[in-house]
Write an enzyme that holds these catalytic residues in place. Sequence first.
Site: not given
Ligand code: F6P
Length: 320
Positions: A125, A127
């Site tokens: 991830t 994050d």
């Molecule tokens: O977990 C990875 C991430 O990119 C986060 O940083 C972000 O909050 C989320 O996923 C966004 O998710 P989605 O792609 O469902 O909008």
Amino acid sequence: MKTIGVLTSGGDAPGMNAAVRAAVRTATGKGLNVLGIRRGYMGLIEKDVFPIDLRDVSDIIHRGGTYLYTARCPEFRTEEGLQKAVANCKELGIDGIVCIGGDGTFRGARDLSERGIPCIGVPATIDNDIACTDYTIGFDTALNTCMEMVDRLRDTSQSHERCSVVEVMGRGAGYLALHSGIAVGATSIIVEEEKCDIKNDVIDRIKLMKESGKQHFIVIVSEAIGNVDRLAAQIEAETGIESRATILGHVQRGGTPTVRDRVAASEMGYHAVELLSKGIGNRVVAERKNEIVDFDIFEALQMKKPFQNELYKIAHKIST
Ligand code: F6P
């Protein structure tokens, strides 16, 4: 163990493909069959699987995203969905699964392991918010993307003598904000993990720096804080410096993985299959002090990741 499945789940991260490649090559090297599972746990529920051979993963190590596709699957969080997945694993002859993704992916791996399908989690991830590991696949590439994007903003910010207020991703965690903020020399970094008084830590700071001759400013804001438009308007109103807000968004998730991510993914994908092939399941692969180790999934999910408060203090001190 005769056949293993490989899946990627949750938000994609650069380096997932390198992890898939490593897992497939390690497994085929041991004479195991590999099934690719499309769209994470959804593919398991829908029996959307295909055989993967060692040549099928050629030419993917450098690609961002995930060639197995990914999804978030609410049905898998129900007992009925889980039972369907378990039954499908049995029918398809899947003896164990490498599950590549974040915390949500690990919870799925734990639930399947508890129901008799051994799973190994591989942390991926952007994050870097998984407590058991110092590093998650994708973090370095995302950081470099943030840095490059903010460097571009800096050019226009400098030319117009403005303040750029930039929101970076990270879900509830401030690691992307902290590290990218340091890398771009941000005036202020705002994350949920550290108290921030907008008046003292942003507005007065900008005023003081302006008095000492600084003409353009960058403020990095973690998405958990959000409201960058409002903050930019407040900075402009209270400092007199024209300000613009930018949300970097999903651009941070794409792009060719860096060396750091390709190497971490390769090591972790390899380690995951080493465990599975010994009949070991319910573990999460992790990097601790530059060593690849593994933890019980349940324990890994209980851990809390401390924020890098010292690094945050350093960032604050050197950006005056
Ligand atoms: O977990 C990875 C991430 O990119 C986060 O940083 C972000 O909050 C989320 O996923 C966004 O998710 P989605 O792609 O469902 O909008």
